[in-house]
Design a protein around this motif. Structure first.
Motif, short mmCIF file in Angstrom:
data_model
loop_
_atom_site.label_atom_id
_atom_site.label_comp_id
_atom_site.label_asym_id
_atom_site.label_seq_id
_atom_site.Cartn_x
_atom_site.Cartn_y
_atom_site.Cartn_z
N ALA A 140 113.86 80.29 88.48
CA ALA A 140 114.15 80.46 87.13
C ALA A 140 112.92 81.65 86.79
O ALA A 140 111.99 80.28 87.08
CB ALA A 140 114.67 79.89 86.17
N VAL A 141 112.70 82.67 85.93
CA VAL A 141 111.43 83.10 85.88
C VAL A 141 111.41 83.67 84.94
O VAL A 141 112.12 84.31 83.50
CB VAL A 141 111.08 84.78 86.88
CG1 VAL A 141 109.34 84.71 86.87
CG2 VAL A 141 111.39 84.05 88.61
N PHE A 142 110.16 83.18 83.71
CA PHE A 142 110.09 83.45 82.26
C PHE A 142 108.92 84.03 82.63
O PHE A 142 107.93 83.77 82.71
CB PHE A 142 110.47 82.68 81.86
CG PHE A 142 111.69 81.64 81.28
CD1 PHE A 142 112.16 81.55 80.51
CD2 PHE A 142 111.41 80.68 82.23
CE1 PHE A 142 113.43 80.67 80.99
CE2 PHE A 142 112.58 79.49 82.43
CZ PHE A 142 113.40 79.74 81.72
N SER A 143 109.15 85.43 81.90
CA SER A 143 107.81 85.97 81.43
C SER A 143 107.38 86.63 80.55
O SER A 143 108.18 87.09 79.27
CB SER A 143 107.66 87.55 82.31
OG SER A 143 108.59 88.07 82.34
N HIS A 144 106.04 86.87 79.48
CA HIS A 144 105.35 87.50 78.09
C HIS A 144 105.36 89.27 79.07
O HIS A 144 104.64 89.50 79.62
CB HIS A 144 104.38 87.10 77.73
CG HIS A 144 104.09 87.71 76.73
ND1 HIS A 144 102.55 88.32 76.11
CD2 HIS A 144 104.70 88.69 76.25
CE1 HIS A 144 102.49 88.65 74.56
NE2 HIS A 144 103.95 88.99 74.50
N MET A 145 106.36 90.16 78.21
CA MET A 145 105.88 91.19 78.42
C MET A 145 104.89 92.62 77.45
O MET A 145 105.43 92.13 76.79
CB MET A 145 107.46 92.36 78.35
CG MET A 145 109.06 92.07 79.50
SD MET A 145 110.08 92.46 79.09
CE MET A 145 110.07 94.18 79.91
N THR A 176 108.31 87.07 66.18
CA THR A 176 106.57 88.03 66.35
C THR A 176 106.77 88.89 66.33
O THR A 176 105.41 89.37 67.04
CB THR A 176 105.90 86.42 66.78
OG1 THR A 176 106.05 86.54 68.11
CG2 THR A 176 106.12 85.27 66.09
N GLY A 177 107.69 89.57 67.40
CA GLY A 177 107.43 90.91 67.64
C GLY A 177 107.37 91.24 69.39
O GLY A 177 106.49 92.59 69.31
N GLU A 178 107.32 89.83 69.82
CA GLU A 178 106.51 89.97 71.16
C GLU A 178 108.17 90.24 72.03
O GLU A 178 108.85 90.12 71.47
CB GLU A 178 105.71 88.33 71.55
CG GLU A 178 104.55 88.37 70.44
CD GLU A 178 103.56 89.03 71.32
OE1 GLU A 178 103.62 89.63 72.23
OE2 GLU A 178 103.14 89.87 70.52
N PHE A 179 107.87 90.66 73.23
CA PHE A 179 108.37 91.01 74.31
C PHE A 179 109.08 89.70 75.02
O PHE A 179 107.74 89.58 76.21
CB PHE A 179 108.30 92.55 74.80
CG PHE A 179 107.95 93.51 73.52
CD1 PHE A 179 109.04 93.43 72.72
CD2 PHE A 179 107.83 94.89 73.86
CE1 PHE A 179 109.49 94.69 71.84
CE2 PHE A 179 107.95 95.61 72.85
CZ PHE A 179 108.23 95.67 71.52
N TYR A 180 109.66 89.40 76.25
CA TYR A 180 110.61 89.12 76.73
C TYR A 180 111.24 88.99 77.36
O TYR A 180 112.39 89.74 77.40
CB TYR A 180 110.05 87.26 75.99
CG TYR A 180 108.92 86.48 74.99
CD1 TYR A 180 108.30 85.75 76.37
CD2 TYR A 180 108.86 86.88 74.12
CE1 TYR A 180 106.56 85.49 75.42
CE2 TYR A 180 107.71 86.17 73.31
CZ TYR A 180 107.07 85.75 74.26
OH TYR A 180 105.70 85.04 73.14
N GLU A 181 111.55 88.40 78.74
CA GLU A 181 112.31 88.05 79.80
C GLU A 181 112.54 86.88 80.25
O GLU A 181 111.30 86.75 81.08
CB GLU A 181 111.45 89.12 80.83
CG GLU A 181 112.50 89.84 81.68
CD GLU A 181 112.10 90.97 82.76
OE1 GLU A 181 112.41 91.63 82.67
OE2 GLU A 181 111.69 89.57 83.92
N PHE A 182 113.64 86.66 81.01
CA PHE A 182 113.75 85.63 81.37
C PHE A 182 115.08 86.48 83.25
O PHE A 182 115.87 87.93 82.60
CB PHE A 182 115.06 84.75 80.43
CG PHE A 182 115.79 84.27 81.75
CD1 PHE A 182 115.60 83.41 82.38
CD2 PHE A 182 116.99 83.93 81.50
CE1 PHE A 182 116.09 82.59 83.63
CE2 PHE A 182 118.06 83.72 82.31
CZ PHE A 182 117.53 82.23 83.11
N SER A 183 114.52 85.79 83.29
CA SER A 183 115.14 86.19 85.01
C SER A 183 115.58 85.32 86.43
O SER A 183 114.64 83.54 86.14
CB SER A 183 114.20 87.24 86.05
OG SER A 183 113.86 88.31 85.11
#
Length: 210
Positions: A95-100, A173-180
């Motif tokens: 599982a990978v969590f990232s901030h776009m 807060t308007g930030e973009f995130y992704e979970f893979s």
């Protein structure tokens, strides 16, 4: 043991290099023909979750991991947007969590196309990183979980033999995130069934709060 650790660490570095890419691809005008009907899923995880918490640096996104999962301790992040990497206990799923990063181009895409634009941008970065080796499997799809909304897509670099899933979302807060959720092959163990993988993906997704 040292050799095994080296192999695992090397694999993780390769995995993260594949998942992330700093290039931004312009998304051209297109018909929404690559979109499945949206679905509504339970906002409660199917699986029992642990107390192990994943938290963004800004504190505007948190997630839980299923029981017996663990966080991978990478000595140095290969990408500054990486939040966390976790694995199941038999080393078959990651599982990978990232901030776009939110720049003017991405912001304009999201304003125009919503989460679908963010998902397409995410996939096209992967496609560019692998010089077209990665292929999308299926279509983009909105997933509603209570008050939370995600857009999911699936992709493969093995012609569909191993299929990864990603979901993008925008925090309060308007930030973009992704979970893979990415299948891996560290110990040559048998992968979970498609149903089990779907339940893991849905459970982690349901634990995400933003």
């Amino acid at each position: 043991m040292k050799y095994s650790f080296f192999i695992k660490k090397s694999y993780f570095l390769f995995l993260i290099a594949f998942i992330f890419n700093s290039c931004i691809i312009v998304i051209h005008e297109e018909e929404y023909s690559n979109i499945d009907p949206e679905i509504n899923l339970s906002p409660k995880p199917i699986l029992k979750m642990s107390d192990l918490l994943v938290r963004s640096e800004l504190g505007d996104m948190i997630a839980l991991l299923p029981e017996r999962w663990f966080l991978v301790d990478l000595e140095s992040k290969v990408n500054s947007d990486l939040i966390a990497v976790a694995m199941n206990d038999d080393y078959t799923l990651s599982a990978v969590f990232s901030h776009m990063r939110n720049n003017e181009l991405i912001s304009d895409i999201v304003k125009k196309e919503g989460l679908y634009g963010l998902a397409r941008s995410s996939f096209e970065r992967r496609e560019n990183k692998t010089m077209g080796v990665v292929k999308q499997i299926g279509k983009y799809q909105t997933i509603n979980m209570g008050s939370h909304e995600f857009v999911k897509y699936e992709y493969s670099i093995t012609g569909g033999a191993l299929v990864a899933k990603s979901a993008v979302f925008v925090s309060s807060t308007g930030e973009f995130y992704e979970f893979s959720l990415v299948p891996v092959n560290v110990k040559n163990n048998v992968l979970p069934s498609s149903r089990d993988i779907d339940e893991i993906f849905q459970s982690i997704l349901a634990s995400i709060k933003y």
